[in-house]
Design a protein around this motif. Structure first.
Motif, PDB file in Angstrom:
ATOM      1  N   ASP A  53      -7.255   7.417  -6.907  1.00  0.00           N
ATOM      2  CA  ASP A  53      -8.080   8.329  -6.118  1.00  0.00           C
ATOM      3  C   ASP A  53      -9.382   7.690  -5.653  1.00  0.00           C
ATOM      4  N   GLN A  54      -9.788   6.600  -6.308  1.00  0.00           N
ATOM      5  CA  GLN A  54     -10.998   5.884  -5.905  1.00  0.00           C
ATOM      6  C   GLN A  54     -10.702   4.769  -4.904  1.00  0.00           C
ATOM      7  N   ASN A  55      -9.488   4.777  -4.387  1.00  0.00           N
ATOM      8  CA  ASN A  55      -9.058   3.784  -3.402  1.00  0.00           C
ATOM      9  C   ASN A  55      -8.957   2.383  -3.987  1.00  0.00           C
ATOM     10  N   GLN A  72       2.281   3.147  -2.935  1.00  0.00           N
ATOM     11  CA  GLN A  72       2.143   3.206  -1.478  1.00  0.00           C
ATOM     12  C   GLN A  72       3.338   2.585  -0.769  1.00  0.00           C
ATOM     13  N   ARG A  98      -2.221   2.775  -5.466  1.00  0.00           N
ATOM     14  CA  ARG A  98      -3.611   3.117  -5.170  1.00  0.00           C
ATOM     15  C   ARG A  98      -4.010   4.351  -5.985  1.00  0.00           C
TER      16      ARG A  98
END
Length: 246
Positions: free
Chosen positions: A135-137, A107, A133
Protein backbone atom coordinates in the motif's frame (compact mmCIF):
# COMPACT_ATOMS: atom_id res chain seq x y z
CA UNK A 1 7.95 6.15 -29.30
CA UNK A 2 4.62 4.53 -30.03
CA UNK A 3 4.70 0.73 -30.13
CA UNK A 4 3.37 -0.85 -33.28
CA UNK A 5 1.43 -4.08 -33.16
CA UNK A 6 3.42 -6.84 -34.78
CA UNK A 7 1.89 -10.02 -36.08
CA UNK A 8 3.96 -12.91 -34.72
CA UNK A 9 4.43 -16.19 -36.61
CA UNK A 10 2.18 -18.93 -35.29
CA UNK A 11 5.03 -21.35 -34.62
CA UNK A 12 7.29 -18.59 -33.25
CA UNK A 13 10.37 -20.64 -34.09
CA UNK A 14 13.41 -18.91 -35.49
CA UNK A 15 11.86 -15.47 -35.09
CA UNK A 16 14.63 -12.90 -35.66
CA UNK A 17 15.44 -10.41 -32.92
CA UNK A 18 14.82 -7.53 -35.33
CA UNK A 19 11.17 -8.58 -35.53
CA UNK A 20 10.57 -7.41 -31.97
CA UNK A 21 10.10 -3.62 -31.77
CA UNK A 22 11.15 -1.69 -28.67
CA UNK A 23 8.20 -0.90 -26.42
CA UNK A 24 10.00 2.29 -25.39
CA UNK A 25 13.37 3.96 -25.84
CA UNK A 26 15.32 1.34 -23.89
CA UNK A 27 16.30 -2.18 -24.87
CA UNK A 28 19.01 -4.79 -24.56
CA UNK A 29 21.31 -4.17 -27.53
CA UNK A 30 22.95 -1.38 -29.48
CA UNK A 31 22.44 2.22 -28.41
CA UNK A 32 19.56 1.25 -26.14
CA UNK A 33 21.54 -1.47 -24.29
CA UNK A 34 21.76 -1.55 -20.46
CA UNK A 35 25.08 0.31 -20.35
CA UNK A 36 23.37 3.24 -22.07
CA UNK A 37 20.07 3.34 -20.17
CA UNK A 38 21.04 6.33 -18.02
CA UNK A 39 21.79 8.35 -21.16
CA UNK A 40 18.38 7.72 -22.71
CA UNK A 41 16.24 9.58 -20.19
CA UNK A 42 17.02 11.67 -17.06
CA UNK A 43 14.49 9.51 -15.23
CA UNK A 44 16.84 6.55 -15.74
CA UNK A 45 19.77 8.13 -13.82
CA UNK A 46 19.71 5.42 -11.14
CA UNK A 47 20.66 2.82 -13.78
CA UNK A 48 24.19 4.31 -13.65
CA UNK A 49 24.36 6.24 -10.38
CA UNK A 50 22.49 3.79 -8.19
CA UNK A 51 24.55 1.95 -5.58
CA UNK A 52 22.33 -1.04 -4.79
CA UNK A 53 21.42 -2.23 -8.27
CA UNK A 54 20.06 -5.56 -9.48
CA UNK A 55 20.67 -8.20 -10.65
CA UNK A 56 23.57 -9.59 -8.59
CA UNK A 57 25.72 -12.68 -8.29
CA UNK A 58 24.33 -14.38 -5.17
CA UNK A 59 27.24 -15.78 -3.17
CA UNK A 60 28.55 -16.03 0.40
CA UNK A 61 25.01 -15.88 1.76
CA UNK A 62 24.74 -15.42 5.51
CA UNK A 63 22.55 -17.78 7.50
CA UNK A 64 19.72 -15.84 9.11
CA UNK A 65 16.33 -16.33 10.74
CA UNK A 66 14.24 -15.78 7.64
CA UNK A 67 10.56 -16.64 8.09
CA UNK A 68 8.93 -19.16 5.73
CA UNK A 69 7.80 -17.56 2.51
CA UNK A 70 4.10 -16.71 2.73
CA UNK A 71 2.45 -16.77 -0.71
CA UNK A 72 -1.19 -17.17 -1.73
CA UNK A 73 -2.50 -17.56 -5.27
CA UNK A 74 -6.21 -16.96 -5.80
CA UNK A 75 -6.38 -14.75 -8.90
CA UNK A 76 -8.59 -16.05 -11.69
CA UNK A 77 -8.05 -13.33 -14.31
CA UNK A 78 -4.58 -13.74 -15.81
CA UNK A 79 -3.42 -12.78 -19.30
CA UNK A 80 -0.19 -13.34 -21.23
CA UNK A 81 1.32 -10.47 -23.24
CA UNK A 82 4.56 -9.79 -25.13
CA UNK A 83 5.33 -6.13 -24.39
CA UNK A 84 8.42 -5.88 -26.59
CA UNK A 85 10.79 -6.45 -23.66
CA UNK A 86 9.51 -9.67 -22.14
CA UNK A 87 6.71 -12.20 -21.98
CA UNK A 88 4.56 -11.08 -19.07
CA UNK A 89 1.61 -12.52 -17.18
CA UNK A 90 -0.72 -9.74 -16.04
CA UNK A 91 -2.74 -10.44 -12.91
CA UNK A 92 -6.05 -8.75 -12.19
CA UNK A 93 -6.68 -9.66 -8.57
CA UNK A 94 -5.98 -11.62 -5.47
CA UNK A 95 -2.44 -13.04 -5.28
CA UNK A 96 -0.59 -12.01 -2.11
CA UNK A 97 2.84 -12.06 -0.48
CA UNK A 98 3.07 -11.55 3.28
CA UNK A 99 6.42 -9.95 4.03
CA UNK A 100 7.73 -7.88 6.97
CA UNK A 101 4.23 -7.87 8.50
CA UNK A 102 2.82 -6.26 5.37
CA UNK A 103 0.65 -7.49 2.52
CA UNK A 104 2.09 -7.16 -0.97
CA UNK A 105 -0.21 -7.73 -3.97
CA UNK A 106 1.07 -9.39 -7.13
CA UNK A 107 1.17 -6.99 -10.10
CA UNK A 108 2.61 -9.24 -12.79
CA UNK A 109 5.04 -12.05 -13.53
CA UNK A 110 7.59 -11.80 -16.33
CA UNK A 111 10.57 -13.74 -17.68
CA UNK A 112 14.24 -13.17 -18.47
CA UNK A 113 16.39 -15.35 -20.75
CA UNK A 114 19.03 -16.17 -19.66
CA UNK A 115 18.67 -15.48 -15.95
CA UNK A 116 19.58 -12.04 -14.65
CA UNK A 117 20.66 -13.07 -11.17
CA UNK A 118 23.44 -15.62 -10.82
CA UNK A 119 23.89 -18.09 -7.97
CA UNK A 120 27.55 -18.75 -7.13
CA UNK A 121 28.39 -17.52 -10.62
CA UNK A 122 25.94 -19.88 -12.33
CA UNK A 123 23.56 -18.59 -15.00
CA UNK A 124 20.22 -20.31 -15.60
CA UNK A 125 18.41 -20.58 -18.95
CA UNK A 126 15.28 -18.84 -17.63
CA UNK A 127 14.30 -16.71 -14.63
CA UNK A 128 10.78 -15.66 -13.62
CA UNK A 129 10.12 -12.49 -11.62
CA UNK A 130 6.91 -12.17 -9.57
CA UNK A 131 6.52 -8.44 -8.92
CA UNK A 132 4.56 -7.38 -5.81
CA UNK A 133 3.54 -3.97 -4.44
CA UNK A 134 2.27 -2.89 -1.00
CA UNK A 135 0.00 0.00 0.00
CA UNK A 136 3.02 2.29 0.37
CA UNK A 137 3.96 1.65 -3.25
CA UNK A 138 7.00 -0.35 -2.16
CA UNK A 139 8.09 -3.30 -4.31
CA UNK A 140 9.14 -6.86 -3.65
CA UNK A 141 10.21 -9.40 -6.27
CA UNK A 142 10.18 -13.19 -5.92
CA UNK A 143 12.58 -14.79 -8.40
CA UNK A 144 12.42 -18.38 -9.67
CA UNK A 145 15.22 -20.06 -11.60
CA UNK A 146 14.60 -22.71 -14.28
CA UNK A 147 17.00 -25.50 -15.28
CA UNK A 148 17.02 -27.98 -18.15
CA UNK A 149 15.32 -31.22 -17.19
CA UNK A 150 11.83 -32.70 -17.48
CA UNK A 151 9.07 -30.96 -19.44
CA UNK A 152 7.13 -28.40 -17.42
CA UNK A 153 3.33 -28.48 -17.70
CA UNK A 154 2.92 -24.80 -16.72
CA UNK A 155 5.46 -23.66 -19.33
CA UNK A 156 3.78 -25.95 -21.88
CA UNK A 157 0.47 -24.19 -21.20
CA UNK A 158 2.04 -20.76 -21.69
CA UNK A 159 3.66 -21.89 -24.94
CA UNK A 160 0.25 -23.04 -26.21
CA UNK A 161 -1.19 -19.60 -25.46
CA UNK A 162 1.47 -17.30 -26.87
CA UNK A 163 0.29 -13.90 -28.09
CA UNK A 164 0.55 -13.31 -31.83
CA UNK A 165 0.90 -9.54 -31.54
CA UNK A 166 2.99 -7.20 -29.42
CA UNK A 167 0.95 -5.66 -26.58
CA UNK A 168 -2.13 -7.74 -27.38
CA UNK A 169 -2.88 -9.93 -24.36
CA UNK A 170 -4.12 -13.51 -24.49
CA UNK A 171 -6.49 -14.38 -21.60
CA UNK A 172 -5.44 -17.41 -19.56
CA UNK A 173 -8.08 -19.77 -18.21
CA UNK A 174 -9.11 -19.88 -14.57
CA UNK A 175 -7.56 -23.35 -14.34
CA UNK A 176 -4.06 -21.87 -14.70
CA UNK A 177 -2.44 -20.86 -11.40
CA UNK A 178 0.86 -19.01 -11.14
CA UNK A 179 1.66 -21.31 -8.23
CA UNK A 180 2.41 -23.99 -10.83
CA UNK A 181 5.54 -22.04 -11.80
CA UNK A 182 7.03 -22.34 -8.30
CA UNK A 183 9.12 -25.16 -6.79
CA UNK A 184 7.90 -27.21 -3.84
CA UNK A 185 10.74 -26.01 -1.63
CA UNK A 186 10.24 -22.29 -0.93
CA UNK A 187 13.54 -21.63 0.88
CA UNK A 188 15.08 -18.42 -0.43
CA UNK A 189 17.82 -15.83 -0.54
CA UNK A 190 17.01 -12.27 0.46
CA UNK A 191 18.77 -9.00 -0.39
CA UNK A 192 18.01 -5.38 -1.18
CA UNK A 193 18.24 -4.23 -4.78
CA UNK A 194 16.53 -2.43 -7.61
CA UNK A 195 14.33 -2.93 -10.61
CA UNK A 196 16.36 -4.62 -13.34
CA UNK A 197 14.77 -2.41 -16.00
CA UNK A 198 14.51 1.38 -16.28
CA UNK A 199 14.10 3.45 -14.19
CA UNK A 200 16.19 1.00 -12.06
CA UNK A 201 14.46 2.19 -8.86
CA UNK A 202 16.20 1.02 -5.69
CA UNK A 203 14.69 -0.14 -2.41
CA UNK A 204 13.23 -3.32 -3.93
CA UNK A 205 13.08 -6.35 -1.60
CA UNK A 206 14.43 -9.35 -3.50
CA UNK A 207 13.58 -12.95 -2.64
CA UNK A 208 15.21 -15.58 -4.88
CA UNK A 209 14.02 -19.17 -4.41
CA UNK A 210 16.91 -21.57 -3.91
CA UNK A 211 15.32 -24.59 -5.62
CA UNK A 212 15.07 -24.29 -9.41
CA UNK A 213 12.17 -25.55 -11.51
CA UNK A 214 12.73 -27.86 -14.48
CA UNK A 215 11.74 -27.38 -18.10
CA UNK A 216 12.78 -29.37 -21.16
CA UNK A 217 15.40 -28.42 -23.75
CA UNK A 218 12.63 -28.15 -26.35
CA UNK A 219 10.69 -25.78 -24.08
CA UNK A 220 13.81 -23.65 -23.55
CA UNK A 221 14.20 -23.34 -27.32
CA UNK A 222 10.51 -22.58 -27.88
CA UNK A 223 10.43 -20.00 -25.10
CA UNK A 224 13.56 -18.33 -26.48
CA UNK A 225 12.03 -18.17 -29.95
CA UNK A 226 8.82 -16.70 -28.54
CA UNK A 227 10.70 -14.08 -26.57
CA UNK A 228 12.83 -13.17 -29.57
CA UNK A 229 15.56 -11.36 -27.59
CA UNK A 230 18.11 -11.91 -24.83
CA UNK A 231 16.65 -9.72 -22.10
CA UNK A 232 19.00 -10.04 -19.15
CA UNK A 233 20.68 -7.04 -17.56
CA UNK A 234 24.28 -7.77 -16.46
CA UNK A 235 24.99 -8.31 -12.75
CA UNK A 236 26.06 -5.43 -10.52
CA UNK A 237 28.44 -5.17 -7.55
CA UNK A 238 27.08 -5.78 -4.06
CA UNK A 239 28.69 -2.61 -2.64
CA UNK A 240 28.57 -4.04 0.87
CA UNK A 241 25.12 -5.55 0.67
CA UNK A 242 24.50 -8.78 2.53
CA UNK A 243 22.63 -11.74 1.07
CA UNK A 244 20.74 -13.65 3.75
CA UNK A 245 19.38 -17.19 3.52
CA UNK A 246 17.61 -19.60 5.83
Amino acid sequence: MKTQHLLLPFALLGMPTAAIPAASCWGYSGESAPENWSKLDPAFAACEKGVYQSPINIRNAIKGKLPPLSLSFTAKKNALVHNGHTLQINVADGDKLRLDNQDFTLQQCHFHMPSENLIDGKSYPLEAHFVYRNDQNQLAVVGVMFVKGEANTAIAYLLRNLPRQINVAVPLTAAFSLASLLPKNKSYYRFSGSLTTPPCTEGVRWLILRQPVELSAAQINAFSAALGIRNNRPVHPLHGRMVVTE
